[in-house]
Motif scaffolding. Structure first.
Motif, PDB file in Angstrom:
ATOM      1  N   CYS A  66       0.639  -7.958  -3.804  1.00 50.70           N
ATOM      2  CA  CYS A  66       1.716  -7.117  -3.267  1.00 50.70           C
ATOM      3  C   CYS A  66       1.931  -7.375  -1.776  1.00 50.70           C
ATOM      4  O   CYS A  66       3.070  -7.539  -1.319  1.00 50.70           O
TER       5      CYS A  66
ATOM      6  N   VAL B 254       8.257  -6.868  -6.964  1.00 50.85           N
ATOM      7  CA  VAL B 254       6.883  -7.347  -7.000  1.00 50.85           C
ATOM      8  C   VAL B 254       6.530  -8.024  -8.311  1.00 50.85           C
ATOM      9  O   VAL B 254       5.677  -8.912  -8.351  1.00 50.85           O
TER      10      VAL B 254
ATOM     11  N   HIS C 221       1.644  -0.578  -1.065  1.00 49.55           N
ATOM     12  CA  HIS C 221       1.655   0.324  -2.221  1.00 49.55           C
ATOM     13  C   HIS C 221       1.803   1.777  -1.806  1.00 49.55           C
ATOM     14  O   HIS C 221       2.570   2.539  -2.411  1.00 49.55           O
TER      15      HIS C 221
END
Length: 322
Positions: A133, A21, A140
């Motif tokens: 993301c 990321v 996450h």
């Protein structure tokens, strides 16, 4: 940050996902410290790792003298929101020559608007980081006050505010983006997901990826609700943390934001400032919370389309009802 033996799996996940990321190779030891210092990505930069004896505090807990893994991050003056919330002050009234020509009421109103602008900026930063993301196929899966980090809670620092995400130990990487990768080139997308076709979005209905994306958005809603409550609270107010908000919003009110607002209105001493903030621009804050708890719209879409981010918080506000 040191990782004890039971946390090694989370450590490995953190290293791999940070590498994906953040777009940097994670190198053994401190070799990465001299790599290209790009500060534009909204995730905490992991420089590398090393094995070393545990700290005295860790040894006192585990009594294990074996070497432990230490994660090495770039220092950017960032601290978890959870720590910042414990130290937040009341809105800062204007100082200097300008304040000499203000009445007390105007000074207080100006301070409140500045605080509202700060809260709006934090919210935008959290959702933009989450969108970053998701566009790269990463959910996450652990978003909360401890995994969102900022560099200041001062109203005067709003234009220099940094908001980033950390703690990717529970994150998941999927083969396609979780939302439309508008800001990702084909080459970068291929590096992350193995495919340069941005139209191959993972279904966000009943798939695992879709459920994880929804959980991320809901977690962002709860995190921001706590930030708003504490940031807009009056002196001495007793506010709700994320676990309490989760119980109320999901178990008690079943995501009915109007019922939650009625609950807050019954306690103006504790929640009056929060309600005033959420009412700005005809209830744009309540609308934002409703969108995030539903978890259907992508984080980037929420930032682009929500009235909450279109309104200038330092201008005169208009309160509204749901």
């Amino acid at each position: 940050m040191q990782m004890q033996a039971p946390q090694h799996m989370q450590y490995c996940c953190t290293v791999c996902l940070q590498q994906y990321v953040a777009g940097y190779p994670v190198l053994c030891g401190l070799q990465a410290a001299t790599a290209d210092p790009n500060n534009t990505r909204p995730v905490v930069r992991l420089l590398g790792y090393l094995e070393a004896p545990p700290s005295d505090e860790a040894f006192a807990i585990t009594t294990n003298p074996a070497d432990t893994l230490w994660l090495v991050y770039k220092f950017e003056g960032l601290r978890p929101v959870s720590l910042m919330l414990d130290q937040i002050d009341l809105p800062e009234e204007p100082t200097g020559l300008q304040s000499m020509f203000m009445s007390k009421e105007v000074a207080i109103a100006t301070a409140v608007k500045s605080r509202h602008k700060l809260l709006q900026t934090i919210a935008r930063g959290v959702l933009q980081a989450l969108s970053y993301c998701h566009q790269r196929g990463v959910a996450h899966c652990g978003l909360g006050p401890g995994s969102a980090v900022i560099n200041s809670w001062s109203d005067k620092d709003v234009h220099q505010l940094l908001v980033k995400l950390d703690n990717f130990g529970l994150a998941r990487l999927y083969p396609q983006p979780l939302e439309e990768p508008l800001a990702v080139s084909g080459a970068e997308l291929a590096a992350f997901t193995g495919s340069s076709n941005s139209s191959q979005l993972i279904s966000t209905d009943d798939t695992d990826a879709g459920l994880q994306r929804q959980a991320d958005l809901q977690a962002a809603g709860l995190l921001l609700a706590e930030v708003f409550m504490i940031g807009a609270a009056a002196a001495g107010a007793q506010v709700l943390d994320v676990p309490a908000l989760k119980r109320l919003l999901f178990d008690v009110f079943h995501e009915d934001i109007s019922l939650f607002k009625e609950y807050c209105l019954q306690d103006p001493d504790d929640f009056g400032g929060f309600v005033d903030f959420m009412d700005v621009s005809n209830g744009a804050g309540w609308e934002l919370l409703k969108l995030l708890l539903a978890g259907k719209k992508a984080a980037g879409e929420v930032v682009r389309a929500s009235r909450f981010f279109a309104h200038d918080m330092t201008a005169d506000s208009t309160a509204g009802q749901l």
